[in-house]
Design a protein around this motif. Structure first.
Motif, mmCIF file in Angstrom:
data_model
loop_
_atom_site.group_PDB
_atom_site.id
_atom_site.type_symbol
_atom_site.label_atom_id
_atom_site.label_comp_id
_atom_site.label_asym_id
_atom_site.label_seq_id
_atom_site.Cartn_x
_atom_site.Cartn_y
_atom_site.Cartn_z
ATOM 1 N N UNK A 117 0.759 -1.375 -0.162
ATOM 2 C CA UNK A 117 -0.053 -0.197 0.016
ATOM 3 C C UNK A 117 0.902 1.269 0.010
ATOM 4 N N UNK A 118 2.021 1.441 0.797
ATOM 5 C CA UNK A 118 2.661 2.390 0.907
ATOM 6 C C UNK A 118 3.812 2.548 -0.389
ATOM 7 N N UNK A 119 3.793 1.763 -1.169
ATOM 8 C CA UNK A 119 4.460 1.815 -2.274
ATOM 9 C C UNK A 119 3.694 1.634 -3.546
ATOM 10 N N UNK A 120 2.505 1.636 -3.457
ATOM 11 C CA UNK A 120 1.672 1.837 -4.741
ATOM 12 C C UNK A 120 1.750 0.611 -5.514
ATOM 13 N N UNK A 170 -2.864 6.157 0.888
ATOM 14 C CA UNK A 170 -1.764 5.783 0.031
ATOM 15 C C UNK A 170 -0.950 7.112 0.346
ATOM 16 N N UNK A 171 0.305 7.073 -0.019
ATOM 17 C CA UNK A 171 1.134 7.883 0.021
ATOM 18 C C UNK A 171 1.118 8.934 -0.952
ATOM 19 N N UNK A 220 1.369 8.293 -4.884
ATOM 20 C CA UNK A 220 0.314 7.569 -5.540
ATOM 21 C C UNK A 220 -0.562 8.330 -6.376
ATOM 22 N N UNK A 279 -0.563 8.290 -10.480
ATOM 23 C CA UNK A 279 -1.962 8.064 -11.059
ATOM 24 C C UNK A 279 -2.938 9.168 -11.498
#
Lengths: 107, 411
Positions: free
Chosen positions: A29-32, B64-65, B68, B72
């Motif tokens: 999640x943290x790294x997409x 999400x960080x 992201x 996107x």
């Protein structure tokens, strides 16, 4: 840091260096990394962070608790012997080189 | 659909998921995600549990960080309020000035805390638990509080009470009706959780209404009940439900009835506007088509996926099974389906052991299953209910019956 590789259904690969103590789900999640939904945020409530561990690496992963075993009954993609919930795969030095496959769908 | 513009109002679970799903499905237009809070989209469930307790930090709370959104091509704008929708011109007017044009508008405006009209409700020390800011304020107060009164015994009130008791605080819960979580769970589940909280030292006053909140020098001092009883309090958590944020829709002439009214594909009467998540009232196939407004992560994200599918040209009616969870101290409650309105229930497992499920039926048909520390029952119940299969009351009560048999039955 231990390295974990995620491979999606189309064969796309992503390798992450993950701090010990972080889960395979959190790192994704943290790294997409797509393909891991983790709807409940890692509480072992939802079964949407399902992964398949590479067959020959199951012994590298921590043992499965009863809750995880139970929630794996509710995955959207079929449960297999190498199914795990990635929120429960907390990375340790022994897991360096782990490969997980994300399923076709999580929901 | 190159060049198509999607504007999403609200950046919590529902709004975020529309943006993420659109990109996942290859949507190539612009996506503008408007949030009224000053932070990146974050997960709400941990606020009343691990985040409040300091077990996780902001990095793990975020959906999400920041990268992201860049990666996107999601134009996330924090701290933005929408003042009005101009349906004729297909644009929204921002409270800070300026307009944003859309081809499709998604209203994911959520809900806000219901604030009871009590004298003293504005006193310092009255807290809520819905947003990150509210949680952080509550965290600070929790460390110094001694006597806590919780008004409302729903999920939030009970989850907070469990954390506060674990911190050694005196906790009293005041509830208008005669049991906890009355709106959403069966009597046995209420009874079990009330007993568990009592055993942990939480005190309850049922069937009681707070009449006023009294203070000293602007700070809360006690809560006075209708019968005159005074409950000392230096922290009051108000958790008496929410009000859907539907004003923007109603001001734009869209139907509102306990939420923004949408059709089976989650569209409002204006085909260019959808409404999803806590703010949307939709015809629920798991409630015989009755209009439902649900406050749940599952509902928010599955609504979002349904709308994203439609916007990329794969429309389908919304039919996902509602499910919910709550963590109260060491106890886990998982609910599959909508159990309200049942006329029969059977227990599976042993309530004394703290591991059981309540199978709820109406006219002999399974409505839903409440599982307490029985995650396998929950997981299989979700499969059974999603597929429209049945488990008879006798089967459910029979410990020797393997629920997976029911899940695998032909339709």
């Amino acid at each position: 840091m231990p390295r974990v590789t995620y491979i999606d259904i189309a064969g796309n690969e992503k390798t992450l260096d993950i701090p010990v103590g972080t889960s395979v789900m959190q790192a994704a999640v943290l790294n997409g990394v797509d393909g891991i939904v983790a709807e409940c945020g890692g509480s072992c409530m939802c079964a949407t962070c399902h992964v398949y561990v590479r067959d020959d690496q199951l012994a590298m992963t921590p043992p499965m608790a009863e809750d995880e075993d139970a929630m794996l009954e509710g995955t959207a993609s079929p449960r297999r012997p190498n199914s795990r919930l990635s929120c429960q795969l907390v990375v340790s030095p022994e897991m360096d080189g782990l490969v997980v496959y994300t399923p076709e769908t999580q929901t | 659909m190159p060049g198509e513009r999607v504007v999403i109002v609200g950046a919590s679970h529902a709004g975020f998921q529309v943006a993420a799903s659109l990109r996942q499905h290859g949507f190539d237009g612009t996506i503008t995600l408007l949030g009224d809070e000053p932070v990146l989209p974050y997960q709400r469930p941990p606020l009343s549990k691990d985040y409040l307790d300091g077990k996780i930090g902001l990095d793990l709370l975020l959906m999400r960080p920041e990268a992201f959104y860049r990666d996107h091509r999601i134009d996330f704008r924090p701290g933005i309020r929408v003042a009005a929708i101009d349906r004729a011109a297909r644009r929204v007017q921002l409270a800070t000035g300026g307009h944003l044009a859309y081809d499709h508008l998604v209203l994911a405006t959520g809900a806000r805390n219901r604030v009871p009209p009590l004298p003293g409700i504005e006193l310092d020390g009255i807290c809520y638990l819905r947003t990150l800011a509210e949680t952080e304020a509550l965290q600070l107060r929790l460390t110094v509080a001694r006597n806590i009164v919780v008004i409302g015994a729903g999920f939030i009130g009970l989850e907070f009470a469990a954390v506060a008791r674990a911190h050694g605080k005196h906790v009293r819960i005041v509830e208008l009706v005669d049991r906890v979580m009355a709106r959403v769970v069966s009597v046995p589940t209420s009874q079990f959780f009330a007993a568990a909280h009592r055993a942990a030292g939480v005190e309850f006053t049922f069937g009681a209404a707070a009449q006023r909140i009294a203070g000293h020098a602007g700070r809360v001092d006690h809560v006075e009940l209708a019968d005159g009883e005074r409950l000392a309090a230096d922290l009051v958590l108000v958790s008496v439900g929410v009000v859907p944020n539907s004003e923007l829709a109603s001001a734009a002439g869209l139907d509102v009835a306990n939420g923004i009214v949408v059709d089976a594909e989650l569209r409002t009467a204006d085909p260019a506007i959808s409404a999803i998540g806590d703010c949307a009232s939709f015809p629920c196939v798991h409630a015989e088509g009755r209009p439902m407004r649900l406050e749940a992560v599952q509902n928010a994200t599955d609504h979002a996926r349904c709308v994203a599918d439609r916007l990329v040209g794969k429309p389908h009616p919304y039919n996902a099974l509602p499910w919910f969870w709550s963590e109260q101290g060491p106890r886990r409650l998982q609910i599959a389906g909508l159990t309200a309105g049942h006329d029969q229930y059977v227990l599976r497992g042993d309530m004394e052991s703290g591991q059981f499920s309540v199978f709820c039926y109406k006219d002999g048909r399974l409505l839903g299953v409440e599982s307490i520390n029985r995650p396998a029952d929950h997981a299989i119940a979700r499969r059974i209910l999603s597929a429209g299969r049945e488990v008879t009351p006798d089967e459910a009560a029979d410990a020797g019956f393997d629920l997976r048999t029911a899940a695998a039955r032909p339709a």
